[in-house]
Design a protein around this motif. Structure first.
Motif, mmCIF file in Angstrom:
data_model
loop_
_atom_site.group_PDB
_atom_site.id
_atom_site.type_symbol
_atom_site.label_atom_id
_atom_site.label_comp_id
_atom_site.label_asym_id
_atom_site.label_seq_id
_atom_site.Cartn_x
_atom_site.Cartn_y
_atom_site.Cartn_z
ATOM 1 N N ALA A 1 37.460 27.253 41.999
ATOM 2 C CA ALA A 1 38.463 27.442 40.946
ATOM 3 C C ALA A 1 38.562 28.943 40.678
ATOM 4 O O ALA A 1 37.855 29.484 39.843
ATOM 5 C CB ALA A 1 38.054 26.676 39.683
ATOM 6 N N GLU B 1 39.397 32.235 39.201
ATOM 7 C CA GLU B 1 39.846 32.619 37.869
ATOM 8 C C GLU B 1 40.717 33.854 38.020
ATOM 9 O O GLU B 1 40.233 34.929 38.362
ATOM 10 C CB GLU B 1 38.650 32.940 36.986
ATOM 11 N N ASN B 2 41.973 33.663 37.789
ATOM 12 C CA ASN B 2 42.908 34.772 37.932
ATOM 13 C C ASN B 2 43.401 35.190 36.564
ATOM 14 O O ASN B 2 43.468 34.377 35.657
ATOM 15 C CB ASN B 2 44.092 34.341 38.796
ATOM 16 N N PRO B 3 43.775 36.430 36.456
ATOM 17 C CA PRO B 3 44.381 36.857 35.197
ATOM 18 C C PRO B 3 45.617 36.011 34.937
ATOM 19 O O PRO B 3 46.315 35.611 35.874
ATOM 20 C CB PRO B 3 44.766 38.310 35.468
ATOM 21 N N LYS B 4 45.880 35.741 33.686
ATOM 22 C CA LYS B 4 47.049 34.951 33.341
ATOM 23 C C LYS B 4 48.162 35.860 32.840
ATOM 24 O O LYS B 4 47.925 36.915 32.272
ATOM 25 C CB LYS B 4 46.683 33.926 32.282
ATOM 26 N N CYS C 1 31.963 19.302 45.641
ATOM 27 C CA CYS C 1 32.912 19.320 46.768
ATOM 28 C C CYS C 1 33.205 20.718 47.281
ATOM 29 O O CYS C 1 33.902 20.888 48.274
ATOM 30 C CB CYS C 1 34.214 18.626 46.364
ATOM 31 N N GLY C 2 32.691 21.752 46.611
ATOM 32 C CA GLY C 2 32.911 23.102 47.095
ATOM 33 C C GLY C 2 34.231 23.715 46.669
ATOM 34 O O GLY C 2 34.540 24.849 47.015
ATOM 35 N N PHE C 3 35.015 22.980 45.879
ATOM 36 C CA PHE C 3 36.304 23.505 45.411
ATOM 37 C C PHE C 3 36.080 24.797 44.629
ATOM 38 O O PHE C 3 35.220 24.856 43.750
ATOM 39 C CB PHE C 3 36.987 22.461 44.516
ATOM 40 N N ARG D 1 32.703 39.164 44.688
ATOM 41 C CA ARG D 1 32.294 38.727 43.348
ATOM 42 C C ARG D 1 32.091 37.215 43.322
ATOM 43 O O ARG D 1 32.540 36.511 44.226
ATOM 44 C CB ARG D 1 33.291 39.184 42.287
ATOM 45 N N ARG E 1 32.434 33.304 42.296
ATOM 46 C CA ARG E 1 33.578 32.446 41.992
ATOM 47 C C ARG E 1 33.069 31.114 41.454
ATOM 48 O O ARG E 1 32.035 30.605 41.904
ATOM 49 C CB ARG E 1 34.401 32.185 43.260
ATOM 50 N N LEU E 2 33.835 30.543 40.542
ATOM 51 C CA LEU E 2 33.519 29.245 39.958
ATOM 52 C C LEU E 2 33.705 28.182 41.039
ATOM 53 O O LEU E 2 34.821 27.954 41.509
ATOM 54 C CB LEU E 2 34.477 29.010 38.783
ATOM 55 N N PHE F 1 30.491 22.782 37.899
ATOM 56 C CA PHE F 1 30.825 24.068 38.511
ATOM 57 C C PHE F 1 29.716 25.089 38.313
ATOM 58 O O PHE F 1 29.039 25.106 37.292
ATOM 59 C CB PHE F 1 32.125 24.610 37.922
ATOM 60 N N MET G 1 33.901 19.822 30.511
ATOM 61 C CA MET G 1 34.257 18.999 31.661
ATOM 62 C C MET G 1 33.951 19.707 32.969
ATOM 63 O O MET G 1 33.920 19.090 34.020
ATOM 64 C CB MET G 1 35.760 18.676 31.630
ATOM 65 N N ALA G 2 33.713 21.005 32.909
ATOM 66 C CA ALA G 2 33.496 21.746 34.147
ATOM 67 C C ALA G 2 32.007 21.862 34.442
ATOM 68 O O ALA G 2 31.541 22.805 35.036
ATOM 69 C CB ALA G 2 34.128 23.120 34.052
#
Lengths: 190, 190
Positions: free
Chosen positions: A27, A29-32, A23-25, A15, A17-18, A5, A1-2
């Motif tokens: 996402a 990605e952060n450690p969980k 739209c330039g959003f 670095r 980024r996704l 991106f 679905m991504a």
């Protein structure tokens, strides 16, 4: 679905980024954060602890500690209590941080607690095939789901009776880079 | 930029998720991990520690500890060292987990370390107006950026010389729900 991106370097960042092509959003990605607990069950025998046999992948059929992803606007203790309830139908009380593990390979930070049952009783939740208390010598070491379950159990055992400072990763895997080792379960007994 | 996103309940889930109206991409909002450290600077006097005056909002001009968001595929210790380098141009060595704080209001988990300089020297990085070592009695308590900076400094002071188990939130704010208190800085001296 991504599909929309792409990985893109933004000004002032160091670095990629996704980023949504449309739209330039971004996402990020952060450690969980994973929160969980080693729940002491003295009635099971010396060094007794609660384990859950996983009903879901990865590592379906293997034994793990009650643990899972922290949700937004939850404290680490609340998350550990919720996971014990969801996975083991256990109402627990936490007794402080046992360990903070970094699984750099997966982008995870695991905050593990010392805990005990606040209310007697436990049973499998929807993500567990089985929930059991094992005396230390009965723990099915060959069927443990993840390295960090080993680490947490060892940290708990070493600190039993004299809890020390929270442990970090063990020296043999300081960054949490080792993938799962060993064969899958020969058969699913569940 | 996230105008195409809506909050939506998905099957089998128990809370709404930020979902793209166009492609269905679910931007899971997870708590973020902040890593930082209380860096001991004995040369600054009794209880000497390193503080950074923020060059960025929020709380520009206020003093904080070197700390920031953990990146993917980084351990918590690596993150704490990187942040000390980026914000204070300080090469630090960590000495174990000082505290794990939950800021439920912001969806943050903070892992704070005890640390010291591995290499002498420090200086402001791009996000700091000023970096200084303060003896404990010189710390500008009225100009501290965040409640958790107070908590970490107190935890560090209480554990000095006999580090105990990692602390969790203080009793007066167990879930990290209190917003910033007090007025903004009267003037920016930077």
């Amino acid at each position: 679905m991504a599909g929309a991106f792409e990985r893109k370097r933004h000004e002032g960042d160091d670095r990629d980024r996704l980023t949504c092509r449309d739209c330039g959003f971004v996402a990020y990605e952060n450690p969980k954060v994973v929160v969980g607990s080693v729940v002491s069950i003295p009635e099971a025998g010396p060094g007794g602890v609660l384990l859950c046999r996983r009903a879901i992948e990865p590592r379906r059929g293997f034994w793990t500690l009650p643990a899972g992803y922290l949700e937004m606007n939850e404290t680490v203790e609340e998350g550990a209590r919720r996971e014990a309830w969801e996975e083991a139908c256990a109402r627990i009380a936490t007794d402080g941080v046992l360990a903070v593990f970094s699984i750099a390979r997966l982008g995870q930070v695991q905050v593990m607690f010392r805990a005990r049952l606040a209310v007697p009783g436990y049973a499998p939740g929807p993500e567990s095939l089985e929930v059991r208390a094992f005396a230390w010598d009965e723990i099915p070491w060959a069927e443990i789901a993840f390295p960090s379950v080993h680490w947490a159990l060892q940290a708990w055992k070493e600190g039993a009776g004299h809890p020390g400072p929270a442990m970090l990763n063990p020296p043999e895997d300081p960054r949490g880079m080792r993938p799962l080792a060993g064969p899958a379960l020969a058969g699913d007994a569940g």
